[in-house]
Write a protein that holds these residues in place. Structure first.
Motif, PDB file in Angstrom:
ATOM      1  N   ASN A   1       0.372  -1.451  -0.024  1.00 12.76           N
ATOM      2  CA  ASN A   1       0.157  -0.123  -0.350  1.00 12.76           C
ATOM      3  C   ASN A   1       0.464   1.582  -0.173  1.00 12.76           C
ATOM      4  N   TYR A   2       2.321   1.199  -0.717  1.00 15.20           N
ATOM      5  CA  TYR A   2       2.348   2.300  -0.896  1.00 15.20           C
ATOM      6  C   TYR A   2       2.464   3.325  -2.152  1.00 15.20           C
ATOM      7  N   GLY A   3       2.512   4.307  -1.829  1.00 13.97           N
ATOM      8  CA  GLY A   3       2.197   4.961  -2.829  1.00 13.97           C
ATOM      9  C   GLY A   3       2.723   5.189  -3.960  1.00 13.97           C
ATOM     10  N   ASP A   4       2.129   6.879  -5.247  1.00 10.42           N
ATOM     11  CA  ASP A   4       3.095   6.407  -6.461  1.00 10.42           C
ATOM     12  C   ASP A   4       4.943   7.766  -5.857  1.00 10.42           C
ATOM     13  N   ASN A   5       3.958   8.545  -4.539  1.00  7.91           N
ATOM     14  CA  ASN A   5       5.067   9.268  -4.175  1.00  7.91           C
ATOM     15  C   ASN A   5       6.648   8.294  -3.964  1.00  7.91           C
ATOM     16  N   PHE A   6       6.116   7.601  -3.009  1.00  8.01           N
ATOM     17  CA  PHE A   6       7.395   6.368  -2.888  1.00  8.01           C
ATOM     18  C   PHE A   6       8.086   5.647  -4.005  1.00  8.01           C
TER      19      PHE A   6
ATOM     20  N   ALA B   1       8.376   6.808  -7.093  1.00  5.43           N
ATOM     21  CA  ALA B   1       9.229   6.800  -7.735  1.00  5.43           C
ATOM     22  C   ALA B   1      10.579   6.355  -6.805  1.00  5.43           C
ATOM     23  N   VAL B   2      10.680   6.916  -5.282  1.00  4.87           N
ATOM     24  CA  VAL B   2      11.960   7.223  -4.390  1.00  4.87           C
ATOM     25  C   VAL B   2      12.312   5.928  -5.225  1.00  4.87           C
TER      26      VAL B   2
ATOM     27  N   VAL C   1      12.304   3.556  -7.355  1.00  2.00           N
ATOM     28  CA  VAL C   1      12.698   3.116  -8.735  1.00  2.00           C
ATOM     29  C   VAL C   1      14.043   4.136  -8.318  1.00  2.00           C
ATOM     30  N   SER C   2      13.952   5.039  -8.205  1.00  2.00           N
ATOM     31  CA  SER C   2      15.740   6.001  -8.021  1.00  2.00           C
ATOM     32  C   SER C   2      16.802   5.421  -7.653  1.00  2.00           C
TER      33      SER C   2
ATOM     34  N   LEU D   1      11.422   1.509 -17.016  1.00  2.00           N
ATOM     35  CA  LEU D   1      10.470   1.860 -16.591  1.00  2.00           C
ATOM     36  C   LEU D   1       9.551   1.049 -17.703  1.00  2.00           C
TER      37      LEU D   1
ATOM     38  N   PHE E   1       6.719  -0.080 -14.361  1.00  2.00           N
ATOM     39  CA  PHE E   1       5.049   1.251 -14.096  1.00  2.00           C
ATOM     40  C   PHE E   1       4.124   0.157 -14.788  1.00  2.00           C
ATOM     41  N   SER E   2       4.156  -0.784 -15.686  1.00  2.00           N
ATOM     42  CA  SER E   2       3.047  -1.410 -16.277  1.00  2.00           C
ATOM     43  C   SER E   2       2.966  -2.784 -15.754  1.00  2.00           C
TER      44      SER E   2
ATOM     45  N   GLU F   1      -1.501  12.526  -2.037  1.00  2.00           N
ATOM     46  CA  GLU F   1      -0.590  11.417  -1.421  1.00  2.00           C
ATOM     47  C   GLU F   1      -0.379  11.524  -0.524  1.00  2.00           C
TER      48      GLU F   1
ATOM     49  N   SER G   1      19.962  10.788 -11.326  1.00  2.00           N
ATOM     50  CA  SER G   1      19.396   9.282 -10.979  1.00  2.00           C
ATOM     51  C   SER G   1      18.591   9.851  -9.620  1.00  2.00           C
TER      52      SER G   1
ATOM     53  N   PHE H   1      15.340  12.760 -10.326  1.00  2.00           N
ATOM     54  CA  PHE H   1      14.651  11.755 -11.093  1.00  2.00           C
ATOM     55  C   PHE H   1      13.635  10.661 -10.563  1.00  2.00           C
TER      56      PHE H   1
END
Lengths: 332, 332
Positions: free
Chosen positions: A209-214, A216-217, A219-220, A250, A254-255, B146, B241, B246
């Protein structure tokens, strides 16, 4: 060696089926090896693969399915392996000695050989005594499902032999396909392997249940981990921002089509590894990649916080909740 | 300057509201400037912002809403600007001369000033005669939505004055927030601006019915474009990165919350710019960013294929279908 006229394709999964579609629509004659005689009959009768991308009609005038691997290999000078990495050893063991000599070899397998900590290409090279200039890999960024839908897709052909890579690329001609040439097959293959781990990690995060903000970090930080690993494993100039490396990451991270992401999500939601594998029916390459890369990272003496966390979750059964809490603090 | 006790926050949008939530939950007293007196009354009465993140309850004992900008600025030594870049000039013009002297200034505006080809920070520095060591920016990767849900979020505080950045970071304390320190405010700000263009481009691609395979290639190529632009605009060592650069790109390119993506999607589906803006109600920062960055790229003499294509689509009304067909051929 301008373009190829004939090819042997070994594999029956979704990516194998997508490659059969692409090559056949490029007017290349294909000997298609499917392990199960039942599948061969079905393809012959219906012009579709019963198990994967099963709605995709294949142009059968270019396709010769067979479950006789020797017959399949005899058919052409170019043999493309596209089976899950976990099945590559058993597949190779069914090939009679000597019949692969002097073949051109392609592989499109994004995984590690279970228990061996080597990639599919390294395994092929070892087992077949293959020279590196007779080998190329076909890579993403792409999902088979979007090839089936004929959505615009870029395919990377990478080899130390640029002429061979060029000939293969020139043989991929459907209008929805664009090819990218690359001469760093090891980098491309390992980036593809590592991205499956990230896909898995993103799936676990989502399941927790982490979101998109997390994400992104996550993946970085994973991307930095990949870069450091590749620099140690095989140092050379490469631009990881190119599609062959970064794009591939990517598309998996993300897919919704990503099997690794889907597998990870079940783990994050509390499924056991076994239950998740049963439910998916397909092999998530990331599962074997984690073990292989984790072992390699210890050999190379490099810290890989994300890979190590996923390893402990999948192989030591540590709680994903706990591991991700610890990861949170390490990210920057 | 250990942590801050009081802050002035200027802005009423969703990201402003998220920052009000974060600072107030860190026990910082806030003078919150909202332009409309009606909004001030509503916040006072209901403890929520009527226009944005309107379900989010705010701890009102720390929040003092006002529509008097002079009163708001007098309240504290630290003034945070978080308005859309398009409204920054008119907002600054309402501030009486002299009252911003000797203030510490924060900004969290990811856009270009329309018609001026400079960033929000550059504009603030010019207009307020601000010294760079009295300025910091607050950046992502994050979506306000979020933060409202209290999902784990990393916030970047970047300044040439590391002590100031540290004080601000130390003042952001909710358990769902983790801070990242950075000393490259110009790089972080421009990366944030450029990523809005990518978000917009991804939206257009999606609207045109391209799939994930293509999007991965689009983002890879855009990322290379960003890197080359930043290297020319402000050469210095920076690792793109890292999450601040990123991650911020990822969260916009791939998240359904992204306004730029949403705006782009309507354009790809054939809405006019005007119709898309009307329907969204919010300003998509990417719209102004495209013009500013396009002009800057011409000044710098750098090719930016994605930015140029989006510019022609939005400002010269060239068909997105056509521009993306041309882009397809340029990508690698």
């Amino acid at each position: 060696l301008e373009t190829i006229q004939k090819i042997t394709i070994i594999g029956a999964g979704s990516w194998a089926t997508a490659l059969v579609k692409i090559f056949s629509e490029s007017n290349v004659q294909i000997s298609w090896y499917l392990r199960k005689a039942n599948d061969v009959s079905y393809v012959n009768e219906h012009g579709r693969n019963p198990g994967y991308l099963s709605h995709t009609m294949l142009p059968m005038s270019y396709i010769h399915p067979t479950s006789d691997i020797e017959e399949a290999i005899d058919f052409s000078d170019t043999v493309l392996f596209v089976v899950p990495s976990a099945y590559l050893p058993s597949t190779l063991s069914t090939i009679p000695d000597g019949i692969m000599d002097n073949k051109w070899v392609l592989s499109s397998i994004k995984g590690m050989i279970p228990g061996a900590s080597i990639s599919a290409s390294e395994f092929l090279n070892q087992k077949l005594g293959l020279k590196k200039d007779r080998h190329a890999i076909i890579a993403g960024p792409c999902h088979a499902e979007e090839v089936a839908m004929e959505r615009k897709t870029y395919v990377t052909v990478s080899s130390l032999n640029e002429e061979f890579a060029g000939a293969i690329a020139a043989s991929l001609r459907p209008s929805y396909i664009q090819t990218i040439l690359n001469n760093d097959p090891m980098g491309v293959e390992y980036a593809a392997i590592l991205k499956n781990i990230i896909g898995l990690a993103c799936g676990i995060a989502h399941g927790l249940n982490y979101g998109d903000n997390f994400q992104a970090v996550l993946v970085s930080n994973s991307f930095i981990e990949i870069r450091q690993f590749l620099e140690l494993l095989d140092p050379r100039a490469r631009d990881l921002s190119e599609s062959a490396y970064f794009g591939d990451l990517l598309v998996t991270a993300f897919s919704p089509f990503s099997r690794n992401r889907h597998f990870g999500q079940m783990i994050g939601r509390g499924y056991s590894v076994q239950a998740a594998q049963l439910q998916m029916r397909m092999v998530a390459e990331g599962y074997y990649a984690v073990e292989g890369i984790y072992n390699l990272s210890r050999k190379l003496g490099i810290e890989m916080p994300v890979t190590s966390a996923i390893y402990r979750i999948l192989y030591n059964f540590i709680s994903p909740f706990l591991e991700f809490r610890l990861l949170e603090k390490k990210f920057k």
